[in-house]
Design an enzyme around this catalytic site. Structure first.
Site, short mmCIF file in Angstrom:
data_model
loop_
_atom_site.label_atom_id
_atom_site.label_comp_id
_atom_site.label_asym_id
_atom_site.label_seq_id
_atom_site.Cartn_x
_atom_site.Cartn_y
_atom_site.Cartn_z
N LYS A 287 50.89 42.50 38.23
CA LYS A 287 49.93 43.25 37.42
C LYS A 287 49.98 44.74 37.77
O LYS A 287 50.60 45.13 38.78
CB LYS A 287 48.54 42.66 37.66
N TYR B 139 46.06 36.25 27.40
CA TYR B 139 44.85 35.69 28.00
C TYR B 139 43.92 35.03 26.97
O TYR B 139 42.71 34.93 27.21
CB TYR B 139 44.10 36.77 28.78
N ASN C 165 43.72 41.34 41.43
CA ASN C 165 44.36 40.33 42.28
C ASN C 165 45.89 40.30 42.18
O ASN C 165 46.53 39.30 42.50
CB ASN C 165 43.72 38.96 42.07
N HIS D 86 49.98 37.42 38.42
CA HIS D 86 49.69 36.26 37.55
C HIS D 86 50.78 35.22 37.72
O HIS D 86 51.95 35.55 37.88
CB HIS D 86 49.67 36.71 36.08
N GLU E 279 53.90 31.00 27.77
CA GLU E 279 53.93 32.38 28.28
C GLU E 279 55.36 32.93 28.28
O GLU E 279 55.59 34.09 27.94
CB GLU E 279 53.30 32.43 29.68
P1 DAT Z 1 44.47 32.82 37.62
O1 DAT Z 1 44.98 34.23 37.43
O2 DAT Z 1 44.37 32.45 39.08
O3 DAT Z 1 45.25 31.81 36.81
P2 DAT Z 1 42.40 32.59 35.59
O4 DAT Z 1 43.49 32.20 34.66
O5 DAT Z 1 41.21 31.71 35.67
O6 DAT Z 1 42.96 32.78 37.09
O7 DAT Z 1 41.87 34.05 35.22
C1 DAT Z 1 42.80 35.06 34.86
C2 DAT Z 1 42.42 36.33 35.56
O8 DAT Z 1 41.13 36.74 35.13
C3 DAT Z 1 42.30 36.22 37.07
O9 DAT Z 1 43.54 36.37 37.71
C4 DAT Z 1 41.35 37.31 37.40
C5 DAT Z 1 40.43 37.35 36.20
N1 DAT Z 1 39.21 36.58 36.48
C6 DAT Z 1 39.09 35.24 36.55
N2 DAT Z 1 37.84 34.85 36.83
C7 DAT Z 1 37.14 36.01 36.94
C8 DAT Z 1 35.77 36.32 37.22
N3 DAT Z 1 34.87 35.35 37.45
N4 DAT Z 1 35.42 37.63 37.26
C9 DAT Z 1 36.31 38.60 37.04
N5 DAT Z 1 37.62 38.38 36.76
C10 DAT Z 1 38.02 37.11 36.71
MG MG Z 2 45.42 31.63 34.76
#
Ligand code: DAT
Ligand code: MG
Length: 148
Positions: A9, A49, A112, A115, A126
């Site tokens: 990212k 997303y 974070n 991805h 994807e």
């Molecule tokens: P991951 O990236 O571990 O697959 P995800 O698909 O649930 O997690 O979410 C995509 C991204 O969105 C994640 O990397 C960071 C952001 N995100 C997820 N949950 C969040 C939250 N509760 N508050 C803020 N950002 C969040």
């Molecule tokens: Mg995810």
């Protein structure tokens, strides 16, 4: 061989973690099949997303992803989707184990660093979105030293 979509990212790029992250996947024994250094626009990020579009953090997530260049990659290997997620660590870096990418390099959930696809099915979607022209097919000469 199974494939996964991995993206460094904008924060990972800005913080100079490209080499470190690629090195972790490479040294594990996975095979790089696609690599693109690019920025994406809002509608593309929203598509990537799409499953999270109802979440309150969605607009901020999209702003973050389009805020600078990203490194989009396809990595291949046995169980690469699940193992890739383990290398990356838990979504919230506060809960990511040390030794994982997020555990070692991130603090906030909204920064974070990386991805990774969460299932083989989503990896296929994807990869099709990010690499519409396909990936580079090759077999590493190390194959028989990594797989028995
Ligand atoms: P991951 O990236 O571990 O697959 P995800 O698909 O649930 O997690 O979410 C995509 C991204 O969105 C994640 O990397 C960071 C952001 N995100 C997820 N949950 C969040 C939250 N509760 N508050 C803020 N950002 C969040
Ligand atoms: Mg995810």
């Amino acid at each position: 061989m199974e494939q996964t979509f991995i993206m460094i990212k904008p924060d990972g790029v800005q913080r100079g973690l490209i080499g470190e992250i690629i090195g972790r996947f490479e040294k594990k024994g996975f095979t790089l099949k696609g690599l693109k250094f690019t920025t994406v626009d809002r509608s593309f990020a929203e598509k990537h997303y799409a499953d999270l579009s109802a979440k309150p953090f969605f607009p901020g997530l999209v702003d973050y992803i389009i805020s600078g260049p990203v490194v989009a990659m396809v990595w291949a290997g046995s169980k690469v989707v699940t193992t890739g997620r383990k290398i990356i660590g838990a979504t919230n870096p506060a809960e990511s184990a040390p030794g994982t990418i997020r555990g070692d390099y991130a603090i906030d959930i909204g920064r974070n660093v990386i991805h990774g696809s969460d299932s083989v099915e989503n990896a296929k979607k994807e990869i099709a979105l990010w690499f519409p022209d396909g990936v580079t097919e090759w077999q590493s000469s190390l194959h028989s030293w990594i797989y028995e």
